[in-house]
Design an enzyme around this catalytic site. Structure first.
Site, mmCIF file in Angstrom:
data_model
loop_
_atom_site.group_PDB
_atom_site.id
_atom_site.type_symbol
_atom_site.label_atom_id
_atom_site.label_comp_id
_atom_site.label_asym_id
_atom_site.label_seq_id
_atom_site.Cartn_x
_atom_site.Cartn_y
_atom_site.Cartn_z
ATOM 1 N N LYS A 113 -14.524 -69.163 34.926
ATOM 2 C CA LYS A 113 -13.798 -68.092 35.609
ATOM 3 C C LYS A 113 -12.509 -67.739 34.886
ATOM 4 C CE LYS A 113 -15.824 -68.721 40.124
ATOM 5 N NZ LYS A 113 -15.706 -69.260 41.470
ATOM 6 N N LYS A 194 -28.585 -66.437 38.035
ATOM 7 C CA LYS A 194 -28.781 -66.404 39.488
ATOM 8 C C LYS A 194 -28.417 -65.024 40.047
ATOM 9 C CE LYS A 194 -24.404 -68.210 41.294
ATOM 10 N NZ LYS A 194 -23.807 -69.042 42.319
ATOM 11 N N LYS A 197 -23.719 -60.954 43.588
ATOM 12 C CA LYS A 197 -23.179 -59.711 44.107
ATOM 13 C C LYS A 197 -22.472 -58.906 43.020
ATOM 14 C CE LYS A 197 -21.707 -58.018 48.273
ATOM 15 N NZ LYS A 197 -22.206 -58.253 49.568
#
Length: 328
Positions: A113, A194, A197
């Site tokens: 991240k 995966k 969103k």
């Protein structure tokens, strides 16, 4: 020790198929079997990624509407908003003072991240696993439903609990993971990653509020391979195997039963079978979400009532922690 289940979900608005099958469906089942079950809307965690206040407010209510529509029952569990229970942040400070930096710097989420924040990475992004440990330990939780990608964070919580116990005497139970039986749902456009969103490809992710037409389109365009029969082999046929996983998870059948039912179908026809089973599962949920979204005051009240219940559980535990560390 009270058997207590704790889990949280970030308020990202209405969940997608992967969130539903990986976490929410599991939550619904667990609220039937646990004597004490807490589910939290993790609004403090969501600040690790910059958010507009208006978007965050809306997302909190949309996520709440969605999990209620999926079958979470505030009478059977405690559903609350994390930031309404200030002890989460207070305990995170205490636990942060027991956690060493190299341990946090090694966590893969931080490395990944941080790259997306131009290699800068905020303090919150680094330390949110400590806040996660506080979320769990504040209630002396014994079992935590987690996805595979959160296992390392739960291990951190276990280590912090043991470290605290060694320093201040046996206090926290060491929480155990409950892993979801559903394998991670993959993107319909790229079965190597995966479902997410934030995927820029609009056809990759099925949202639980998608219309039947949108669901059909997304499954029709799902990436498979050049073999037309339906088999389950995630290593060599990830695309088709992902469809089989989804089909099994939404119908409650085993992989074997799904394959038996699909014998003789080619993948093009099979995609429509899977789409249909997803539409059947989500139609009533979608209607219920729409209804709940119109009643904001009800959603706010559910979260506030839940926070009152959570505080009643947290307060005596946190008072004892204050005494143990020498604050009183």
């Amino acid at each position: 020790v009270v058997d207590r289940i704790f889990s949280g979900i970030q308020p990202t608005g209405t969940p997608h198929l992967g969130n539903y099958l990986g976490a929410i469906q599991n939550w619904v089942n667990l609220q039937e079997e646990g004597s004490s079950v807490l589910y939290s809307i993790m609004d403090m965690h969501s600040l690790t990624v910059p958010k507009e206040p208006a978007v965050l407010r809306r997302n909190i209510l949309d996520t709440t509407a969605a999990i209620l529509a999926c079958g979470i029952d505030p009478k059977k569990c405690c559903l609350f908003r994390q930031s309404l229970v200030p002890e989460h942040a207070e305990l995170a400070w205490i636990l942060g003072c027991l956690t060493n930096m190299p341990r946090l710097l090694r966590l893969p989420q931080w490395k990944m991240k941080r790259a997306s924040q131009n290699g800068e990475g905020t303090v919150g992004l680094l330390t949110y696993p400590v806040l996660q440990a506080a979320d769990i330990l504040l209630y002396k939780s014994t079992r935590v439903p987690v996805g595979e990608d959160q296992v390392l964070h739960l291990e951190l919580a276990q280590d912090i609990a043991q470290h605290f116990n060694k320093k201040y005497g046996e206090f926290f139970p060491v929480p155990k993971a409950i892993l979801s039986a559903t394998k991670k749902i993959k993107s319909l456009r790229d079965p190597a990653v995966k479902m997410s969103k934030s995927d820029p490809q609009k056809l990759a992710t099925v949202n639980i509020v998608d219309s039947p037409d949108e669901i059909v389109l997304k499954f029709r365009k799902a990436v498979t391979d050049f073999t037309s029969e339906v088999t389950y082999d995630p290593a060599s046929r990830p695309g088709v195997s992902n469809l089989v996983s989804i089909h099994a998870a939404v119908t409650g059948l085993s992989i074997k039963e799904v394959l038996h039912q699909s014998a003789g179908l080619d993948t093009a026809r099979y995609k429509m079978v899977v789409a249909e089973s997803v539409i059947q599962k989500f139609s009533p949920i979608r209607n219920e979400i729409k209804k709940l979204q119109e009643d904001k005051s009800h959603l706010i009240k559910v979260l506030e009532d839940g926070a009152e219940k959570a505080k009643e559980l947290a307060a005596p535990i946190y008072q004892e922690i204050r005494r143990l560390v020498g604050f009183q």
